[in-house]
Enzyme design. Sequence first.
Site, PDB file in Angstrom:
ATOM      1  N   HIS A   1      -2.416  10.933   0.130  1.00 42.51           N
ATOM      2  CA  HIS A   1      -2.470   9.710  -0.672  1.00 42.51           C
ATOM      3  C   HIS A   1      -2.453  10.003  -2.168  1.00 42.51           C
ATOM      4  O   HIS A   1      -2.099   9.141  -2.948  1.00 42.51           O
ATOM      5  CB  HIS A   1      -3.778   8.951  -0.380  1.00 42.51           C
ATOM      6  CG  HIS A   1      -3.678   8.043   0.805  1.00 42.51           C
ATOM      7  ND1 HIS A   1      -4.127   6.747   0.786  1.00 42.51           N
ATOM      8  CD2 HIS A   1      -3.177   8.221   2.033  1.00 42.51           C
ATOM      9  CE1 HIS A   1      -3.926   6.193   1.951  1.00 42.51           C
ATOM     10  NE2 HIS A   1      -3.349   7.073   2.738  1.00 42.51           N
TER      11      HIS A   1
ATOM     12  N   ASP B   1       4.451 -14.143  11.734  1.00 42.63           N
ATOM     13  CA  ASP B   1       3.065 -14.490  11.426  1.00 42.63           C
ATOM     14  C   ASP B   1       2.174 -13.277  11.722  1.00 42.63           C
ATOM     15  O   ASP B   1       1.834 -13.014  12.876  1.00 42.63           O
ATOM     16  CB  ASP B   1       2.684 -15.697  12.299  1.00 42.63           C
ATOM     17  CG  ASP B   1       1.273 -16.187  12.060  1.00 42.63           C
ATOM     18  OD1 ASP B   1       0.446 -15.432  11.509  1.00 42.63           O
ATOM     19  OD2 ASP B   1       0.997 -17.336  12.447  1.00 42.63           O
TER      20      ASP B   1
ATOM     21  N   LYS C   1      -6.951  -0.488  11.817  1.00 40.51           N
ATOM     22  CA  LYS C   1      -6.378  -0.933  10.531  1.00 40.51           C
ATOM     23  C   LYS C   1      -5.164  -0.067  10.213  1.00 40.51           C
ATOM     24  O   LYS C   1      -4.136  -0.547   9.726  1.00 40.51           O
ATOM     25  CB  LYS C   1      -7.433  -0.845   9.423  1.00 40.51           C
ATOM     26  CG  LYS C   1      -6.995  -1.485   8.104  1.00 40.51           C
ATOM     27  CD  LYS C   1      -6.183  -0.552   7.207  1.00 40.51           C
ATOM     28  CE  LYS C   1      -5.777  -1.227   5.907  1.00 40.51           C
ATOM     29  NZ  LYS C   1      -4.896  -0.377   5.077  1.00 40.51           N
TER      30      LYS C   1
ATOM     31  N   GLU D   1       0.827  -1.224   0.000  1.00 38.68           N
ATOM     32  CA  GLU D   1       0.000   0.000   0.000  1.00 38.68           C
ATOM     33  C   GLU D   1       0.856   1.267   0.000  1.00 38.68           C
ATOM     34  O   GLU D   1       1.714   1.452   0.878  1.00 38.68           O
ATOM     35  CB  GLU D   1      -0.927  -0.007   1.228  1.00 38.68           C
ATOM     36  CG  GLU D   1      -1.919   1.149   1.210  1.00 38.68           C
ATOM     37  CD  GLU D   1      -2.887   1.129   2.402  1.00 38.68           C
ATOM     38  OE1 GLU D   1      -3.054   0.074   3.045  1.00 38.68           O
ATOM     39  OE2 GLU D   1      -3.461   2.198   2.680  1.00 38.68           O
TER      40      GLU D   1
END
Length: 420
Positions: free
Chosen positions: A375, A276, A260, A82
């Site tokens: 962004h 992991d 998130k 991302e």
Amino acid sequence: MKTNQYSGFHKLTLEKRAQEVAEFASLSSEELDRIVKPGALPNEVADHCIENVIGTYQLPMGIAMNFVIDGQEKVIPMVVEEASIVAAASNAAKMARSRGGFHTSYTGNIMIAQVQVVDISNPYFACQEILHHKEEILSIANKKDPVLVKITGGAKDINVRVVDSIIGPMVVVHLIVDTGDAMGANAVNTMAEAVAPLIEQITGGTVKLRILSNLAIYRLARATATFDKEVIGGEDVVNGIIAAYAFAEADPFRAATSNKGIMNGMDPVVVATGNDWRGMEAAAHSYMYYKYGKYTSMTRWEKDINGNLTGSIELPMMVGLVGGATKIHPGTQVAIKILGVKTAEELARIIAAVGLAQNFAAMRALATDGIQKGHMKLHARNVATVAGAKGDVLEKVVAQMIAEKNINVEYAKELITQMT
Ligand code: NAD
């Protein structure tokens, strides 16, 4: 590169950036090759990692700069697809520097394995009986992992609970294990399986599941940072971030997205080091419910007495430097060398700091320009690349799409045709 405060690092070519990081982390050319060379993960290695392998799949590794963690300058390898994450982390770390960067702590490499026992008519009696046999249970567990016992002492304690369920009460035994520099899932699962027959014998019940809990409440990493109000844009920005935090603290719909954003920082370091990330995420989310009784923000944002912004985070952090894929993937050991960590504890503490930094960056963007402004350029670059733009044309297409606030692949293709 002597310091991670490298002005214009992002303007260097990829090759030059790699050389600078190699110098900072004293990487040999062979080590550098393990992350810069295409095909650095050979098929034959991949074939032993998972099942039904048909090839490999690469992701970019970027480097977050400017981090000072517990007084040490760190450069942070982040493996993620991302755009804007690495830039945002670097920017947040830069803003934290004037107040000393990030401070961290850790509660130890302690994992929990669960053994579920059903078909017991007197579960409370069974719990006490299990505790009478604690030393015997620990001894059976530890016979399974002499390496771990030598390094850490291995299984150290047991807890026992009666859990009410839709099929009636069940006894749940927790094996408490110091897994050292391993994440430890395999290690504790093996121990849980080994002690099951004795637990059945003691209780007269039937053992069902024998598996670790990802809710690793004894393996917590914490980080704090103070952001100077003048450095981050003044009192309004501080208040804006606190209002954004209040929203995430109160509303699970917002908390999910705020958290998130924290995973945006932590996952890429977990991936870069061969750990992991699903295990780490499961731990982090479930810990919110465990600690606060609700799904809420993983960070806390407050004002200090002088009006500066202070941030804190505390999460379970089950990551290792040995075991699992950490020594199999050729790039992971290089990532660990870049981070300059020698223990699972140091890695866990860095990941917590990166999570806090990433959250700060997102909160600040939301509280000021909105997230899309930052962004936009990176998004436009991705779109132009997908449309097939390269070199100078790519730069021109990006600039024009941003100027016209029209960023989509069809338009990028149209511009490429006009420009070539
Ligand atoms: P592992 O079994 O490959 O390695 C751990 C072992 O390495 C230890 O048991 C010990 O014998 C040895 N060791 C050598 N040096 C050590 C040191 N310095 N410190 C500690 N141990 C040392 O791996 P693991 O860490 O037990 O398990 C990790 C793997 O388990 C990951 O691949 C993970 O994806 C997987 N897994 C996760 C879950 C879950 O999160 N729910 C469940 C099952 C498996």
